[in-house]
Design a protein around this motif. Structure first.
Motif, PDB file in Angstrom:
ATOM      1  N   VAL A 116       4.684  12.979   3.073  1.00  0.00           N
ATOM      2  CA  VAL A 116       3.675  13.617   4.226  1.00  0.00           C
ATOM      3  C   VAL A 116       2.528  14.621   3.652  1.00  0.00           C
ATOM      4  CG1 VAL A 116       3.424  14.673   6.444  1.00  0.00           C
ATOM      5  CG2 VAL A 116       5.263  12.983   6.063  1.00  0.00           C
ATOM      6  N   ALA A 117       3.155  15.545   2.871  1.00  0.00           N
ATOM      7  CA  ALA A 117       2.435  16.361   2.067  1.00  0.00           C
ATOM      8  C   ALA A 117       1.395  15.918   1.495  1.00  0.00           C
ATOM      9  CB  ALA A 117       3.405  17.383   1.287  1.00  0.00           C
ATOM     10  N   ARG A 118       1.747  15.004   0.712  1.00  0.00           N
ATOM     11  CA  ARG A 118       0.693  14.025  -0.142  1.00  0.00           C
ATOM     12  C   ARG A 118      -0.363  13.413   0.821  1.00  0.00           C
ATOM     13  NH1 ARG A 118       1.958   9.613  -4.617  1.00  0.00           N
ATOM     14  NH2 ARG A 118      -0.051   9.555  -5.734  1.00  0.00           N
ATOM     15  N   SER A 119      -0.080  12.879   1.919  1.00  0.00           N
ATOM     16  CA  SER A 119      -1.252  12.480   2.851  1.00  0.00           C
ATOM     17  C   SER A 119      -1.898  13.688   3.280  1.00  0.00           C
ATOM     18  CB  SER A 119      -0.395  11.943   4.073  1.00  0.00           C
ATOM     19  OG  SER A 119       0.743  10.798   3.702  1.00  0.00           O
ATOM     20  N   LYS A 122       0.677  -1.210  -0.019  1.00  0.00           N
ATOM     21  CA  LYS A 122       0.196  -0.049  -0.114  1.00  0.00           C
ATOM     22  C   LYS A 122       0.955   1.145   0.267  1.00  0.00           C
ATOM     23  CE  LYS A 122      -3.976   1.908   2.624  1.00  0.00           C
ATOM     24  NZ  LYS A 122      -4.715   1.831   3.722  1.00  0.00           N
ATOM     25  N   PRO A 123       0.449   2.420  -0.797  1.00  0.00           N
ATOM     26  CA  PRO A 123       1.442   3.420  -0.889  1.00  0.00           C
ATOM     27  C   PRO A 123       1.689   4.088   0.638  1.00  0.00           C
ATOM     28  CG  PRO A 123      -0.431   3.679  -2.685  1.00  0.00           C
ATOM     29  CD  PRO A 123      -0.657   2.358  -1.683  1.00  0.00           C
ATOM     30  N   ILE A 124       2.816   4.387   0.814  1.00  0.00           N
ATOM     31  CA  ILE A 124       3.235   5.107   2.122  1.00  0.00           C
ATOM     32  C   ILE A 124       2.183   6.141   2.576  1.00  0.00           C
ATOM     33  CG2 ILE A 124       4.987   6.338   3.318  1.00  0.00           C
ATOM     34  CD1 ILE A 124       6.927   4.342   2.061  1.00  0.00           C
ATOM     35  N   TYR A 125       2.063   7.080   1.671  1.00  0.00           N
ATOM     36  CA  TYR A 125       1.184   8.437   1.927  1.00  0.00           C
ATOM     37  C   TYR A 125      -0.188   7.916   2.413  1.00  0.00           C
ATOM     38  CZ  TYR A 125      -1.675   8.368  -2.426  1.00  0.00           C
ATOM     39  OH  TYR A 125      -2.608   8.189  -3.304  1.00  0.00           O
ATOM     40  N   LEU A 126      -0.864   6.623   1.823  1.00  0.00           N
ATOM     41  CA  LEU A 126      -2.104   6.071   2.197  1.00  0.00           C
ATOM     42  C   LEU A 126      -1.988   5.671   3.471  1.00  0.00           C
ATOM     43  CD1 LEU A 126      -3.706   4.861  -1.039  1.00  0.00           C
ATOM     44  CD2 LEU A 126      -4.085   6.988   0.152  1.00  0.00           C
ATOM     45  N   GLN A 127      -1.018   5.196   4.055  1.00  0.00           N
ATOM     46  CA  GLN A 127      -0.808   4.500   5.177  1.00  0.00           C
ATOM     47  C   GLN A 127      -0.661   5.684   6.461  1.00  0.00           C
ATOM     48  OE1 GLN A 127       2.046   0.810   5.450  1.00  0.00           O
ATOM     49  NE2 GLN A 127       2.065   1.139   3.270  1.00  0.00           N
ATOM     50  N   ILE A 128       0.050   6.736   6.116  1.00  0.00           N
ATOM     51  CA  ILE A 128       0.276   7.807   6.964  1.00  0.00           C
ATOM     52  C   ILE A 128      -1.116   8.521   6.985  1.00  0.00           C
ATOM     53  CG2 ILE A 128       1.039  10.144   7.189  1.00  0.00           C
ATOM     54  CD1 ILE A 128       3.689   9.053   5.529  1.00  0.00           C
ATOM     55  N   ALA A 129      -1.813   8.653   6.054  1.00  0.00           N
ATOM     56  CA  ALA A 129      -3.275   9.153   6.252  1.00  0.00           C
ATOM     57  C   ALA A 129      -4.104   8.426   6.898  1.00  0.00           C
ATOM     58  CB  ALA A 129      -3.999   9.307   4.830  1.00  0.00           C
TER      59      ALA A 129
END
Length: 123
Positions: free
Chosen positions: A49-52, A7-14
């Protein structure tokens, strides 16, 4: 935080941010860590993080106050719950039901296990 390769990291952060909002770690109206602070603590590129944050902003979960930072939006808990509930029911729950049928697990078995789980959490 350990990341899942599938799973994309930005989605995991979100998702992690949403979980903190749901659990009350970050209540509605509270400021959340800056993009840089979050990037440093998670050891990821601030652009990730900005993408999240962009993703969560577009969903109305967080909002940016220029020059001050990002904040949890009013109603964020409701938005997250509705989104995750819908995703769970249409995805994970169908798989749970399929497994229950294959393994011969009844709804009564699940109800009993759930009651034990709830009473364990409350003790």
């Amino acid at each position: 935080m350990e990341f899942d390769q599938h799973k994309p990291i930005y989605l995991q952060i979100a998702d992690a941010i949403c979980e903190r909002i749901l659990t009350g770690t970050w209540p509605e109206g509270d400021r959340i860590p800056s993009v840089r602070e979050c990037g440093v603590s998670l050891e990821v590129n601030p652009n990730t993080v900005a993408r999240s944050y962009d993703e969560l902003s577009s969903e109305g979960i967080i909002h940016n106050k220029r020059g001050i930072g990002y904040f949890v939006s009013p109603g964020a808990k409701t938005v997250i719950r509705e989104k995750q509930r819908s995703s769970f029911i249409s995805g994970d729950l169908k798989e749970v039901f399929r497994k229950m049928e294959i393994l011969g697990i009844s709804i009564e078995d699940i109800t009993s296990l759930y009651q034990k789980y709830i009473s364990k959490d409350n003790n």
